[in-house]
Design a protein around this motif. Sequence first.
Motif, mmCIF file in Angstrom:
data_model
loop_
_atom_site.group_PDB
_atom_site.id
_atom_site.type_symbol
_atom_site.label_atom_id
_atom_site.label_comp_id
_atom_site.label_asym_id
_atom_site.label_seq_id
_atom_site.Cartn_x
_atom_site.Cartn_y
_atom_site.Cartn_z
ATOM 1 N N GLN A 41 0.826 -1.209 0.000
ATOM 2 C CA GLN A 41 0.000 0.000 0.000
ATOM 3 C C GLN A 41 0.860 1.259 0.000
ATOM 4 O OE1 GLN A 41 -2.195 0.252 3.707
ATOM 5 N NE2 GLN A 41 -0.872 -1.321 4.561
ATOM 6 N N PRO A 42 0.332 2.349 -0.554
ATOM 7 C CA PRO A 42 1.065 3.614 -0.523
ATOM 8 C C PRO A 42 1.318 4.015 0.932
ATOM 9 C CG PRO A 42 -0.855 3.785 -1.965
ATOM 10 C CD PRO A 42 -0.957 2.473 -1.240
ATOM 11 N N GLY A 43 2.517 4.461 1.218
ATOM 12 C CA GLY A 43 2.857 4.871 2.574
ATOM 13 C C GLY A 43 3.058 3.702 3.523
ATOM 14 N N GLY A 44 3.111 2.485 2.982
ATOM 15 C CA GLY A 44 3.283 1.302 3.814
ATOM 16 C C GLY A 44 4.602 1.327 4.565
ATOM 17 N N ALA A 60 11.725 0.178 -9.409
ATOM 18 C CA ALA A 60 12.917 1.029 -9.464
ATOM 19 C C ALA A 60 14.095 0.126 -9.129
ATOM 20 C CB ALA A 60 12.807 2.159 -8.446
ATOM 21 N N VAL A 61 15.232 0.366 -9.751
ATOM 22 C CA VAL A 61 16.427 -0.444 -9.512
ATOM 23 C C VAL A 61 17.497 0.442 -8.897
ATOM 24 C CG1 VAL A 61 18.210 -1.881 -10.564
ATOM 25 C CG2 VAL A 61 15.869 -1.949 -11.460
ATOM 26 N N VAL A 62 18.011 0.003 -7.751
ATOM 27 C CA VAL A 62 19.099 0.708 -7.080
ATOM 28 C C VAL A 62 20.296 -0.222 -7.095
ATOM 29 C CG1 VAL A 62 19.890 1.684 -4.893
ATOM 30 C CG2 VAL A 62 17.506 1.969 -5.588
ATOM 31 N N GLU A 63 21.437 0.269 -7.574
ATOM 32 C CA GLU A 63 22.657 -0.524 -7.591
ATOM 33 C C GLU A 63 23.716 0.185 -6.779
ATOM 34 O OE1 GLU A 63 22.121 -1.610 -12.210
ATOM 35 O OE2 GLU A 63 23.899 -2.486 -11.265
ATOM 36 N N ALA A 64 24.420 -0.593 -5.930
ATOM 37 C CA ALA A 64 25.492 -0.037 -5.113
ATOM 38 C C ALA A 64 26.549 -1.106 -4.900
ATOM 39 C CB ALA A 64 24.939 0.436 -3.769
ATOM 40 N N GLU A 65 27.759 -0.825 -5.339
ATOM 41 C CA GLU A 65 28.901 -1.717 -5.131
ATOM 42 C C GLU A 65 28.610 -3.139 -5.612
ATOM 43 O OE1 GLU A 65 30.568 -1.314 -1.176
ATOM 44 O OE2 GLU A 65 29.873 0.750 -1.090
ATOM 45 N N GLY A 66 27.900 -3.267 -6.712
ATOM 46 C CA GLY A 66 27.597 -4.577 -7.280
ATOM 47 C C GLY A 66 26.334 -5.218 -6.744
ATOM 48 N N ALA A 67 25.700 -4.616 -5.747
ATOM 49 C CA ALA A 67 24.450 -5.134 -5.198
ATOM 50 C C ALA A 67 23.277 -4.476 -5.913
ATOM 51 C CB ALA A 67 24.372 -4.843 -3.698
ATOM 52 N N LYS A 68 22.240 -5.273 -6.173
ATOM 53 C CA LYS A 68 21.043 -4.743 -6.822
ATOM 54 C C LYS A 68 19.854 -4.899 -5.901
ATOM 55 C CE LYS A 68 22.533 -5.799 -11.484
ATOM 56 N NZ LYS A 68 22.262 -6.565 -12.694
ATOM 57 N N VAL A 69 19.092 -3.818 -5.779
ATOM 58 C CA VAL A 69 17.852 -3.830 -5.009
ATOM 59 C C VAL A 69 16.744 -3.357 -5.939
ATOM 60 C CG1 VAL A 69 16.618 -2.870 -3.026
ATOM 61 C CG2 VAL A 69 19.063 -3.385 -2.839
ATOM 62 N N PHE A 70 15.692 -4.164 -6.009
ATOM 63 C CA PHE A 70 14.530 -3.838 -6.834
ATOM 64 C C PHE A 70 13.432 -3.353 -5.891
ATOM 65 C CE2 PHE A 70 16.195 -7.869 -9.000
ATOM 66 C CZ PHE A 70 17.140 -7.173 -9.733
ATOM 67 N N LEU A 71 12.913 -2.175 -6.165
ATOM 68 C CA LEU A 71 11.889 -1.588 -5.303
ATOM 69 C C LEU A 71 10.548 -1.564 -6.015
ATOM 70 C CD1 LEU A 71 13.949 1.495 -4.048
ATOM 71 C CD2 LEU A 71 13.498 -0.619 -2.803
ATOM 72 N N GLY A 72 9.561 -2.237 -5.420
ATOM 73 C CA GLY A 72 8.203 -2.151 -5.942
ATOM 74 C C GLY A 72 7.746 -0.702 -5.898
ATOM 75 N N PHE A 74 5.283 1.093 -4.568
ATOM 76 C CA PHE A 74 4.980 1.730 -3.287
ATOM 77 C C PHE A 74 6.210 1.773 -2.386
ATOM 78 C CE2 PHE A 74 0.446 0.112 -4.073
ATOM 79 C CZ PHE A 74 0.098 1.277 -4.739
ATOM 80 N N ALA A 75 7.043 0.745 -2.459
ATOM 81 C CA ALA A 75 8.277 0.734 -1.663
ATOM 82 C C ALA A 75 9.220 1.843 -2.135
ATOM 83 C CB ALA A 75 8.959 -0.621 -1.754
ATOM 84 N N ALA A 76 9.287 2.053 -3.445
ATOM 85 C CA ALA A 76 10.159 3.103 -3.978
ATOM 86 C C ALA A 76 9.732 4.472 -3.450
ATOM 87 C CB ALA A 76 10.142 3.091 -5.512
ATOM 88 N N LEU A 77 8.433 4.697 -3.365
ATOM 89 C CA LEU A 77 7.945 5.968 -2.836
ATOM 90 C C LEU A 77 8.265 6.110 -1.343
ATOM 91 C CD1 LEU A 77 4.470 6.120 -4.618
ATOM 92 C CD2 LEU A 77 6.494 7.504 -5.132
ATOM 93 N N ALA A 78 8.049 5.041 -0.592
ATOM 94 C CA ALA A 78 8.269 5.082 0.853
ATOM 95 C C ALA A 78 9.747 5.198 1.223
ATOM 96 C CB ALA A 78 7.663 3.838 1.502
ATOM 97 N N LEU A 79 10.624 4.644 0.377
ATOM 98 C CA LEU A 79 12.054 4.594 0.702
ATOM 99 C C LEU A 79 12.879 5.605 -0.089
ATOM 100 C CD1 LEU A 79 12.410 0.707 0.834
ATOM 101 C CD2 LEU A 79 12.103 2.298 2.748
ATOM 102 N N ASP A 80 12.211 6.533 -0.737
ATOM 103 C CA ASP A 80 12.857 7.466 -1.658
ATOM 104 C C ASP A 80 14.031 8.215 -1.061
ATOM 105 O OD1 ASP A 80 13.003 8.657 -4.214
ATOM 106 O OD2 ASP A 80 11.947 10.424 -3.478
ATOM 107 N N ASP A 81 13.981 8.585 0.212
ATOM 108 C CA ASP A 81 15.046 9.395 0.812
ATOM 109 C C ASP A 81 15.675 8.675 2.003
ATOM 110 O OD1 ASP A 81 12.870 9.494 2.481
ATOM 111 O OD2 ASP A 81 12.944 11.650 2.816
ATOM 112 N N LYS A 82 15.727 7.337 1.917
ATOM 113 C CA LYS A 82 16.188 6.523 3.043
ATOM 114 C C LYS A 82 17.525 5.841 2.747
ATOM 115 C CE LYS A 82 12.303 7.353 5.170
ATOM 116 N NZ LYS A 82 12.250 8.474 6.058
ATOM 117 N N VAL A 83 18.110 5.289 3.813
ATOM 118 C CA VAL A 83 19.344 4.514 3.731
ATOM 119 C C VAL A 83 19.035 3.111 4.240
ATOM 120 C CG1 VAL A 83 21.700 4.252 4.596
ATOM 121 C CG2 VAL A 83 20.794 6.529 4.148
ATOM 122 N N LEU A 84 19.446 2.093 3.477
ATOM 123 C CA LEU A 84 19.287 0.713 3.894
ATOM 124 C C LEU A 84 20.596 0.246 4.509
ATOM 125 C CD1 LEU A 84 17.448 -1.848 3.854
ATOM 126 C CD2 LEU A 84 18.593 -2.460 1.718
#
Length: 102
Positions: A41-44, A60-72, A74-84
Amino acid sequence: MPAKEGSLVLTLTETASTVVKTIVAQTPELDDGGLRINTDQPGGTEFAVSVAPAPEAGDAVVEAEGAKVFLGQFAALALDDKVLDAQVGEDGTVRFAIGDQA
């Protein structure tokens, strides 16, 4: 889904990148796979995490140091300005944490 110009996108710490690569490498048939994060859900704030062979349509695809993270979507919206980040326990269990970007 490309990043919006001037926007922040999810970033990964060095530890998270290493953990994502390690998790994906445990499934050798996923040559180009990654970790997929999604929420229903949005804002989940509860996220499902799984190993995926490729991003799904609209991810959305985020790549860092050879690691790939695929964001659905709603997840892309919720995690837009975050650090994993990730922590590995002495017993090998992995725990992910999400924080705000500085």
